[in-house]
Design a protein around this motif. Structure first.
Motif, PDB file in Angstrom:
ATOM      1  N   TYR A   5       5.204  -0.057 -38.156  1.00 53.30           N
ATOM      2  CA  TYR A   5       6.019  -0.586 -37.068  1.00 53.30           C
ATOM      3  C   TYR A   5       5.804  -2.085 -36.916  1.00 53.30           C
ATOM      4  N   GLN A   6       4.585  -2.543 -37.125  1.00 58.33           N
ATOM      5  CA  GLN A   6       4.299  -3.977 -37.032  1.00 58.33           C
ATOM      6  C   GLN A   6       5.075  -4.734 -38.104  1.00 58.33           C
ATOM      7  N   ALA A   7       5.121  -4.192 -39.303  1.00 58.43           N
ATOM      8  CA  ALA A   7       5.879  -4.829 -40.382  1.00 58.43           C
ATOM      9  C   ALA A   7       7.359  -4.900 -40.022  1.00 58.43           C
ATOM     10  N   LEU A   8       7.890  -3.828 -39.461  1.00 60.12           N
ATOM     11  CA  LEU A   8       9.289  -3.824 -39.028  1.00 60.12           C
ATOM     12  C   LEU A   8       9.504  -4.875 -37.942  1.00 60.12           C
ATOM     13  N   ALA A   9       8.625  -4.924 -36.963  1.00 58.06           N
ATOM     14  CA  ALA A   9       8.760  -5.878 -35.859  1.00 58.06           C
ATOM     15  C   ALA A   9       8.770  -7.314 -36.380  1.00 58.06           C
TER      16      ALA A   9
END
Length: 80
Positions: A5-9
């Protein structure tokens, strides 16, 4: 999954920043388009890889390219 999710954000933020970069748009529109395409492809690739394992609301935002809403969702749900 939080790292995913951090990579997506980060990619969502990058695309939003590129869209907002009027200086780049005015000075080098082709570069801005390349950066937008690169970020969009990264978002689409992430979504394809994780589509079956993410909350339905996030899936909806990504399908509709509601990038700010997707980012807000990640933040409000404590996923990043």
């Amino acid at each position: 999954m939080t790292a995913h999710y951090q990579a997506l954000a980060e990619t969502l933020k990058k695309r939003i920043e590129v869209i907002s970069d009027t200086e780049l748009r005015d000075s080098n529109p082709q570069q801005q388009l390349r950066q937008l395409q690169q970020a969009s492809e990264s978002i689409q690739a992430w979504h394809s890889a994780h589509r079956g394992n993410i909350p339905s609301q996030l899936n909806h935002f990504l399908q509709q390219s509601s990038l700010s809403k997707a980012l807000d969702y990640l933040e409000s749900e404590g996923l990043i």
